[in-house]
Motif scaffolding. Structure first.
Motif, mmCIF file in Angstrom:
data_model
loop_
_atom_site.group_PDB
_atom_site.id
_atom_site.type_symbol
_atom_site.label_atom_id
_atom_site.label_comp_id
_atom_site.label_asym_id
_atom_site.label_seq_id
_atom_site.Cartn_x
_atom_site.Cartn_y
_atom_site.Cartn_z
ATOM 1 N N ALA A 139 2.587 -24.479 -29.152
ATOM 2 C CA ALA A 139 2.624 -25.852 -29.521
ATOM 3 C C ALA A 139 2.409 -26.288 -30.867
ATOM 4 C CB ALA A 139 1.523 -26.750 -28.412
ATOM 5 N N VAL A 140 3.004 -27.169 -31.253
ATOM 6 C CA VAL A 140 2.971 -27.667 -32.563
ATOM 7 C C VAL A 140 2.436 -29.249 -32.648
ATOM 8 C CG1 VAL A 140 4.091 -28.134 -34.948
ATOM 9 C CG2 VAL A 140 4.748 -26.078 -33.403
ATOM 10 N N TRP A 141 1.679 -29.544 -33.492
ATOM 11 C CA TRP A 141 1.014 -31.079 -33.629
ATOM 12 C C TRP A 141 1.401 -31.441 -35.047
ATOM 13 C CZ3 TRP A 141 -4.325 -31.846 -31.108
ATOM 14 C CH2 TRP A 141 -4.090 -31.346 -29.689
ATOM 15 N N PRO A 142 2.610 -32.112 -35.309
ATOM 16 C CA PRO A 142 2.701 -32.372 -36.709
ATOM 17 C C PRO A 142 1.681 -33.404 -37.160
ATOM 18 C CG PRO A 142 4.703 -32.440 -35.302
ATOM 19 C CD PRO A 142 3.497 -32.453 -34.422
ATOM 20 N N GLY A 143 1.368 -33.624 -38.470
ATOM 21 C CA GLY A 143 0.453 -34.589 -39.049
ATOM 22 C C GLY A 143 1.038 -35.835 -38.763
ATOM 23 N N ALA A 144 0.031 -36.795 -38.199
ATOM 24 C CA ALA A 144 0.547 -38.182 -37.779
ATOM 25 C C ALA A 144 0.560 -38.950 -38.774
ATOM 26 C CB ALA A 144 -0.734 -38.546 -36.612
ATOM 27 N N PRO A 198 0.397 -39.568 -43.549
ATOM 28 C CA PRO A 198 0.334 -38.760 -44.859
ATOM 29 C C PRO A 198 -1.000 -38.327 -45.106
ATOM 30 C CG PRO A 198 1.586 -40.905 -44.923
ATOM 31 C CD PRO A 198 0.901 -41.079 -43.578
ATOM 32 N N GLY A 199 -0.864 -37.254 -45.492
ATOM 33 C CA GLY A 199 -2.130 -36.119 -45.989
ATOM 34 C C GLY A 199 -2.853 -35.378 -44.674
ATOM 35 N N ALA A 200 -2.197 -35.672 -43.525
ATOM 36 C CA ALA A 200 -2.776 -34.821 -42.408
ATOM 37 C C ALA A 200 -2.098 -33.484 -42.122
ATOM 38 C CB ALA A 200 -2.612 -35.755 -41.138
ATOM 39 N N THR A 201 -2.832 -32.305 -41.860
ATOM 40 C CA THR A 201 -2.090 -31.205 -41.863
ATOM 41 C C THR A 201 -1.090 -31.048 -40.612
ATOM 42 O OG1 THR A 201 -4.230 -30.286 -40.722
ATOM 43 C CG2 THR A 201 -3.799 -30.073 -43.131
ATOM 44 N N THR A 202 -0.558 -30.079 -40.442
ATOM 45 C CA THR A 202 0.133 -29.716 -39.031
ATOM 46 C C THR A 202 -0.610 -28.611 -38.454
ATOM 47 O OG1 THR A 202 2.358 -30.241 -39.981
ATOM 48 C CG2 THR A 202 2.140 -28.671 -38.321
ATOM 49 N N ARG A 203 -0.854 -28.795 -37.048
ATOM 50 C CA ARG A 203 -1.605 -27.790 -36.403
ATOM 51 C C ARG A 203 -0.828 -27.123 -35.526
ATOM 52 N NH1 ARG A 203 -7.011 -29.779 -32.921
ATOM 53 N NH2 ARG A 203 -7.062 -31.017 -34.675
ATOM 54 N N MET A 211 -5.820 -21.145 -30.703
ATOM 55 C CA MET A 211 -6.149 -20.728 -32.021
ATOM 56 C C MET A 211 -5.378 -21.756 -32.993
ATOM 57 S SD MET A 211 -7.919 -19.477 -34.311
ATOM 58 C CE MET A 211 -8.897 -17.804 -33.249
ATOM 59 N N GLY A 212 -5.988 -22.767 -33.564
ATOM 60 C CA GLY A 212 -5.156 -23.579 -34.334
ATOM 61 C C GLY A 212 -4.962 -23.201 -35.677
ATOM 62 N N VAL A 213 -3.805 -23.011 -36.059
ATOM 63 C CA VAL A 213 -3.693 -22.631 -37.566
ATOM 64 C C VAL A 213 -3.372 -23.870 -38.393
ATOM 65 C CG1 VAL A 213 -2.416 -21.436 -39.279
ATOM 66 C CG2 VAL A 213 -3.062 -20.478 -36.983
ATOM 67 N N PHE A 214 -3.875 -24.575 -39.299
ATOM 68 C CA PHE A 214 -3.740 -25.661 -40.063
ATOM 69 C C PHE A 214 -2.928 -25.411 -41.329
ATOM 70 C CE2 PHE A 214 -7.153 -25.887 -37.341
ATOM 71 C CZ PHE A 214 -7.327 -27.436 -36.732
ATOM 72 N N VAL A 215 -1.665 -26.083 -41.160
ATOM 73 C CA VAL A 215 -0.804 -25.841 -42.316
ATOM 74 C C VAL A 215 -0.636 -27.201 -43.269
ATOM 75 C CG1 VAL A 215 1.510 -25.259 -42.756
ATOM 76 C CG2 VAL A 215 0.433 -24.111 -40.878
ATOM 77 N N ASP A 216 -0.500 -26.917 -44.560
ATOM 78 C CA ASP A 216 -0.445 -27.699 -45.478
ATOM 79 C C ASP A 216 1.257 -28.623 -45.265
ATOM 80 O OD1 ASP A 216 0.393 -29.551 -47.719
ATOM 81 O OD2 ASP A 216 -0.943 -28.742 -48.990
ATOM 82 N N PRO A 217 1.576 -29.515 -45.018
ATOM 83 C CA PRO A 217 3.105 -29.848 -44.472
ATOM 84 C C PRO A 217 3.810 -29.964 -45.981
ATOM 85 C CG PRO A 217 1.727 -31.871 -44.486
ATOM 86 C CD PRO A 217 0.630 -30.765 -44.660
ATOM 87 N N TYR A 218 3.316 -30.045 -47.045
ATOM 88 C CA TYR A 218 4.054 -30.352 -48.284
ATOM 89 C C TYR A 218 4.043 -28.931 -49.130
ATOM 90 C CZ TYR A 218 2.188 -34.810 -47.249
ATOM 91 O OH TYR A 218 1.953 -36.027 -46.527
ATOM 92 N N THR A 219 3.206 -27.787 -48.669
ATOM 93 C CA THR A 219 3.655 -26.503 -49.331
ATOM 94 C C THR A 219 3.416 -25.306 -48.461
ATOM 95 O OG1 THR A 219 0.997 -26.370 -49.597
ATOM 96 C CG2 THR A 219 2.038 -27.416 -51.325
ATOM 97 N N ALA A 220 3.234 -25.616 -47.117
ATOM 98 C CA ALA A 220 3.179 -24.430 -46.220
ATOM 99 C C ALA A 220 2.200 -23.585 -46.126
ATOM 100 C CB ALA A 220 4.477 -23.845 -46.102
ATOM 101 N N ALA A 221 1.062 -23.946 -47.214
ATOM 102 C CA ALA A 221 -0.168 -23.094 -47.612
ATOM 103 C C ALA A 221 -1.113 -23.242 -46.222
ATOM 104 C CB ALA A 221 -0.918 -23.579 -48.684
#
Length: 506
Positions: free
Chosen positions: A127-132, A134-139, A153-163
């Motif tokens: 599953a993917v939880w997009p940031g709700a 601005p400034g929220a990470t994608t889970r 296991m949740g991997v938290f991704v910077d939606p602007y850089t994919a870091a």
């Protein structure tokens, strides 16, 4: 929790005045007859409450003393849970939030998921939880053998850089992170598994009984002014002042405590099963969304849900190739077109034989919990479920559980839960303090049920039996209390009644 002096009316005269017959009868620990405790009252209702009051007092006293430890643990852990919801945002701020670059836009979800897969190649994305916002990470949630049992296991991704901002186990539909998950386990079962769940169900089973019993006793107590009903008294420390605080705070908190008890029982082990069965028979079961992909879907042919939601959206003119997948971003776009417009969404990825499920996850008021299922081949709507179409009982259950968890009204909900938990802690402490100050005083004597008129007693017994069956831990613990009370009564009768050194009567 409120002790035996709740049964005595508050005098309307100086404390040095002689007690009235009513007070003497109420405080007598062992009455030998069954007189009307309020002979001045001419109404049947007054006589009925005067007969019921000692019984309610005895139940309230012993339930408070014996069940209060469970209520105290539930209140302390509930207070921690209410505080853990906002604390989670502070403790895991690095994983949950990122700075927003000026003029930047979020990267495609597929690219963010690819970064998460690269960071954790042993996991399977579920599953993917997009940031709700601005400034929220994608889970990105993964099934991973390294995740604790029952979590993803949740991997938290910077939606602007994919870091990658971090990795944390994520639990349940609310996405509880380790801090809240641990506190939740403490509140639910003390981290003892199924055995520990009995503690929380026992507390929830008795909380409403103790709260409503206390309200009846406090409201029915005679007082000099109505102000003392709602506001605690001042003055020097005494048992009377403690009782005043106990009663007034209990009255203010009663509705919330009953609501906590009811919502807690909905997902308890034994009573919850009975509640769910009644809800189902009343047509209040929570509807289910079907995401099953059948042959013919994807070409507009329709499956078993072709007329339910899918008919509102145009289908492709040609069948999509077998195994085709429109991808995560196009699936979200199709869900938006189908009316999933909340910023807070969760996307469940397709599995064998099922399609995408895109559901709203905003549980705050007004709740946005619509969901759609999409054919992964072409984005055709397979099924849709609107929260507005839920049966009333299903809506109330959903809202009640979310409110119990502090999610329905956001921070206000969490603060209200914390206030209720703190009030319950104080009520327990005040109750034990009154008991301690009263020692070795006795509660209302045994046999108070004999004073209840048969026309009231028989329906009361029938209702208690039915309630005990429906809420099993309440019924079993009540039977256990009655058995112990009977055993103590038999022991008391077996003891010699003459004092040491006294001459036997002629």
């Amino acid at each position: 929790m409120t002790l035996d002096d709740l049964a005595r009316p508050e005098p309307d005269r100086p404390a040095t005045a002689a007690p009235t017959p009513t007070q003497t009868q109420t405080s007598d620990p062992a009455p030998t007859s069954d007189p009307d405790p309020n002979p001045a009252s001419a109404s049947g209702r007054a006589r009925g409450w005067a007969a019921l009051r000692p019984l309610v007092l005895r139940l309230h006293f012993f339930a408070g003393v014996l069940v209060a430890p469970f209520l105290l643990v539930a209140a302390v852990s509930g207070l921690l849970y209410a505080l853990a919801v906002p604390a989670e945002k502070l403790v895991y701020a690095h994983e949950l939030e990122v700075p927003v670059p000026e003029g930047a836009t979020a990267l495609p979800l597929e690219r963010q998921v690819a970064a998460a897969r690269a960071a954790r190649p042993g996991g399977t994305v579920t599953a993917v939880w997009p940031g709700a916002e601005p400034g929220a990470t994608t889970r990105v949630l993964m099934a991973d053998p390294e995740a604790p049992e029952g979590t993803s296991m949740g991997v938290f991704v910077d939606p602007y850089t994919a870091a990658i901002r971090g990795e944390l186990p994520s639990y349940g539909s609310s996405g509880a992170l380790p801090l809240r998950t641990w506190v939740s386990g403490l509140h639910v079962d003390l981290h003892l598994g199924e055995l520990g769940r009995n503690y929380s169900e026992l507390a929830a089973s008795w909380l409403w009984v103790v709260a409503l019993g206390g309200v009846l006793l406090w409201v029915g107590r005679r007082r000099r002014s109505r102000r003392s009903l709602l506001l605690p008294e001042g003055g020097p420390k005494s048992r009377r002042r403690t009782l005043s605080w106990h009663g007034a705070v209990g009255l203010w908190a009663a509705a919330g405590l009953v609501a906590l008890s009811a919502t807690g029982l909905t997902w308890s082990r034994y009573a919850g099963e009975n509640i769910g069965g009644v809800q189902d028979r009343l047509g209040g079961a929570t509807p289910k969304l079907s995401a099953t992909v059948t042959s013919g879907t994807g070409a507009g042919g329709g499956g078993e849900h072709a007329g339910h939601g899918a008919g509102h959206h145009p289908a492709p003119s040609q069948a999509a190739p077998a195994g085709a997948d429109i991808g995560l971003d196009r699936a979200v776009a199709a869900a938006r077109a189908a009316g999933i417009d909340s910023p807070s969404i969760a996307v469940v990825l397709p599995a064998e034989g099922s399609g995408y499920v895109v559901k709203e996850t905003d549980k705050q008021f007004p709740a946005e919990l619509d969901s759609v299922a999409l054919d992964p081949a072409d984005g055709t709507v397979l099924d849709e479920l609107r929260f507005a179409d839920y049966p009333l009982l299903a809506k109330l259950t959903r809202i009640g559980i979310d409110a119990h968890m502090g999610l329905y009204l956001g921070l206000f909900n969490q603060l209200a839960l914390a206030a209720l938990a703190l009030a319950l802690i104080l009520l327990v402490v005040w109750g034990y303090r009154m008991w301690w100050l009263r020692r070795p005083g006795r509660p209302v004597a045994r046999g108070t049920w004999r004073r209840v008129p048969p026309a009231t007693l028989l329906p009361l017994l029938a209702g208690t039996a039915l309630l005990g069956w429906f809420v099993p831990l309440l019924g079993l613990s009540l039977v256990a209390f009655l058995a112990v009370d009977l055993a103590l009564a038999l022991l008391a009768r077996a003891r010699p009644t003459t004092r040491p050194g006294a001459r036997p009567a002629d």
